[in-house]
Design a protein around this motif. Structure first.
Motif, PDB file in Angstrom:
ATOM      1  N   ASN A  51       3.368   5.280  -3.306  1.00  0.00           N
ATOM      2  CA  ASN A  51       3.123   3.978  -3.941  1.00  0.00           C
ATOM      3  C   ASN A  51       3.666   3.884  -5.352  1.00  0.00           C
ATOM      4  O   ASN A  51       3.669   2.797  -5.931  1.00  0.00           O
TER       5      ASN A  51
ATOM      6  N   LYS B  49      -1.044   3.124   6.735  1.00  0.00           N
ATOM      7  CA  LYS B  49       0.353   2.718   6.604  1.00  0.00           C
ATOM      8  C   LYS B  49       0.491   1.263   6.184  1.00  0.00           C
ATOM      9  O   LYS B  49       1.308   0.919   5.328  1.00  0.00           O
ATOM     10  N   GLU B  50      -0.328   0.374   6.783  1.00  0.00           N
ATOM     11  CA  GLU B  50      -0.241  -1.050   6.458  1.00  0.00           C
ATOM     12  C   GLU B  50      -0.953  -1.313   5.132  1.00  0.00           C
ATOM     13  O   GLU B  50      -2.095  -0.921   4.932  1.00  0.00           O
ATOM     14  N   GLU B  51      -0.276  -2.001   4.239  1.00  0.00           N
ATOM     15  CA  GLU B  51      -0.855  -2.281   2.928  1.00  0.00           C
ATOM     16  C   GLU B  51      -1.921  -3.352   3.038  1.00  0.00           C
ATOM     17  O   GLU B  51      -1.760  -4.360   3.727  1.00  0.00           O
ATOM     18  N   ASN B  52      -3.037  -3.154   2.332  1.00  0.00           N
ATOM     19  CA  ASN B  52      -4.139  -4.114   2.328  1.00  0.00           C
ATOM     20  C   ASN B  52      -4.721  -4.158   0.921  1.00  0.00           C
ATOM     21  O   ASN B  52      -5.519  -3.311   0.537  1.00  0.00           O
ATOM     22  N   ASN B  53      -4.307  -5.159   0.153  1.00  0.00           N
ATOM     23  CA  ASN B  53      -4.736  -5.252  -1.254  1.00  0.00           C
ATOM     24  C   ASN B  53      -6.188  -5.661  -1.417  1.00  0.00           C
ATOM     25  O   ASN B  53      -6.738  -5.558  -2.515  1.00  0.00           O
TER      26      ASN B  53
ATOM     27  N   ARG C 172      -6.349   5.772   3.162  1.00  0.00           N
ATOM     28  CA  ARG C 172      -4.944   6.016   3.506  1.00  0.00           C
ATOM     29  C   ARG C 172      -4.617   5.344   4.834  1.00  0.00           C
ATOM     30  O   ARG C 172      -5.227   5.621   5.863  1.00  0.00           O
TER      31      ARG C 172
ATOM     32  N   GLN D 146      -5.337   2.600  -2.503  1.00  0.00           N
ATOM     33  CA  GLN D 146      -4.783   2.808  -1.176  1.00  0.00           C
ATOM     34  C   GLN D 146      -3.511   3.635  -1.256  1.00  0.00           C
ATOM     35  O   GLN D 146      -2.617   3.352  -2.058  1.00  0.00           O
ATOM     36  N   CYS D 147      -3.436   4.648  -0.409  1.00  0.00           N
ATOM     37  CA  CYS D 147      -2.203   5.404  -0.199  1.00  0.00           C
ATOM     38  C   CYS D 147      -1.538   4.852   1.054  1.00  0.00           C
ATOM     39  O   CYS D 147      -2.036   5.034   2.167  1.00  0.00           O
ATOM     40  N   THR D 148      -0.447   4.117   0.870  1.00  0.00           N
ATOM     41  CA  THR D 148       0.212   3.454   1.998  1.00  0.00           C
ATOM     42  C   THR D 148       1.156   4.430   2.693  1.00  0.00           C
ATOM     43  O   THR D 148       2.357   4.469   2.440  1.00  0.00           O
ATOM     44  N   SER D 149       0.570   5.237   3.554  1.00  0.00           N
ATOM     45  CA  SER D 149       1.327   6.265   4.265  1.00  0.00           C
ATOM     46  C   SER D 149       0.656   6.557   5.592  1.00  0.00           C
ATOM     47  O   SER D 149      -0.559   6.345   5.757  1.00  0.00           O
TER      48      SER D 149
END
Length: 425
Positions: free
Chosen positions: A229, A302-306, A300, A330-333
């Motif tokens: 990120n 994969k899909e980003e969620n603010n 953690r 969030q770790c987007t991985s």
């Protein structure tokens, strides 16, 4: 660009590091900020790491993995172990490796644009993880100053399970190191990790690889904030420590699932957060319910969620001494796994708690110390290896002071609550 340097000390610390770098290797292709933990030379990526142990057994296990291209300056080891004695790791056998270790770190740091932080794995139950770590960490603070953060992922003695009669001495002699030279200490004990694994997985046999995997997953998600990120991850622990000395943090991790568990399903946000915040899955168990100074959720996926967790009532209703709302990162991985029997979950999370009830564990550690030292049991082992008699009392006093600092927060809160109750009457 800033970089982090990993240091893995002692048998337990080295095996934690081995599992961690295997995990980093699986994540490598997805990583966007590779130079945060690697030094790139042509098309090769070399880990920015030092593995240090007083004997070579565990080091050879790490070196057998030829897929990861460690530098020749990534390994420091001797031929004689510490025999689980703190003073042997610090004053006698260990002192001959300190200069070489510092030199190997310097040679790798010189390849960086800017050193961001040291990430240290060790167990303070053993002689090398306590004694050699104390000398090395003290020297690093002197050489690199307070601007370079030192964050430790440290195994402490378990409350009921032990395979080392000297671990009480070793851990208390190490308390000064964890208090004065670290900016944060993420605490684990083997018994608590084992219980969490046993609760989440139906395994016939759990060994140290499973325990090390949990710790590796937590460190990977933490560094993943920067690697995936490009978020300044040092703020995570900085914000969770309201006082400089009260920087002992307890993590919870979940969920884990077996590869052949066909009943697993993705939990909704509320279910997932309720699971992560329950007392039973803390990786360093305290006998009383959590009393939070501050908390942080790192999930953690994969899909980003603010908006994840921002308005969740479970998080908002956690009891904090200062009415602080938990932070959410969030770790987007993707979630990778090293152990073949474990499934790669779509979503995992870590709940970090700066928990004032940890004073109960410090109190227990002190009582165990008092029982040993009252009989002067094994004291001669340490003095023979260069420890001075006064260091016994100094270590005990430092632990007592730390316990008092945490207890003072609880007592002040209880007094405030009682006054508020009386005012209402």
């Amino acid at each position: 660009m800033s970089s982090a340097f990993h240091i893995h000390i002692g048998g337990a610390g080295v095996m934690m590091g081995d599992m961690l770098w295997k995990l980093y290797d699986k994540e490598h292709n997805e990583t966007t900020q590779k130079n945060y933990i690697y030094d790139q030379v042509d098309e090769n990526y070399h880990p920015l790491a030092l593995f240090a142990d007083l004997d070579d057994r565990m080091i050879y296990e790490v070196q057998r993995n030829k897929q990861i291209k460690f530098k020749k300056h990534s390994f420091v080891y001797g031929k004689e172990d510490s025999s689980n004695v703190y003073s042997r790791g610090r004053y006698t056998v260990g002192k001959y490796l300190i200069d070489q270790g510092l030199d190997f770190i310097r040679k790798q740091v010189e390849t960086m644009d800017r050193l961001d932080q040291f990430l240290i794995t060790a167990s303070i139950s053993g002689g090398t993880g306590s004694g050699f770590s104390s000398q090395l960490i003290d020297s690093l603070r002197y050489d690199y100053g307070i601007k370079v953060k030192q964050n430790g992922f440290i195994l402490f003695p378990s409350s009921q399970m032990s395979n080392n009669v000297l671990e009480i001495y070793n851990s208390i002699f190490s308390i000064y190191m964890t208090l004065e030279h670290f900016d944060s200490i993420i605490m684990f004990d083997n018994q608590s990790i084992y219980n969490v694994i046993d609760q989440q997985l139906d395994l016939d046999y759990v060994d140290y690889s499973h325990l090390n995997n949990v710790i590796a997953q937590i460190i990977s998600s933490y560094t993943g904030l920067r690697r995936f990120n490009n978020i300044n991850n040092s703020k995570l622990f900085q914000n969770i420590c309201p006082y400089p000395d009260l920087h002992y943090i307890i993590p919870s991790y979940g969920k884990m699932s077996l590869i052949n568990d066909y009943t697993r399903k993705k939990q909704n946000q509320t279910e997932f957060i309720k699971y992560l915040t329950q007392k039973e899955i803390k990786l360093y168990q305290c006998p009383k319910n959590p009393k939070h100074l501050s908390t942080t959720l790192l999930f953690r996926q994969k899909e980003e969620n603010n908006f994840y967790g921002k308005f969740d009532l479970t998080l908002q209703n956690l009891e904090h001494f200062y009415q602080q709302n938990p932070l959410v990162f969030q770790c987007t991985s993707s979630n990778y796994q090293i152990l073949p029997e474990l499934a790669e979950m779509k979503q995992t999370g870590i709940f970090f708690s700066n928990d004032a009830s940890i004073s109960n564990r410090f109190n227990l550690l002190g009582k165990q110390w008092d029982q040993l030292y009252a009989k002067r049991a094994f004291g001669w082992v340490y003095i023979r290896e260069g420890l001075e008699e006064c260091e016994f009392q100094e270590g005990r006093d430092i632990l007592k002071s730390l316990e008092k600092d945490y207890s003072g927060i609880i007592d002040a809160s209880d007094s405030s609550n009682q006054n508020n109750f009386n005012d209402e009457l």
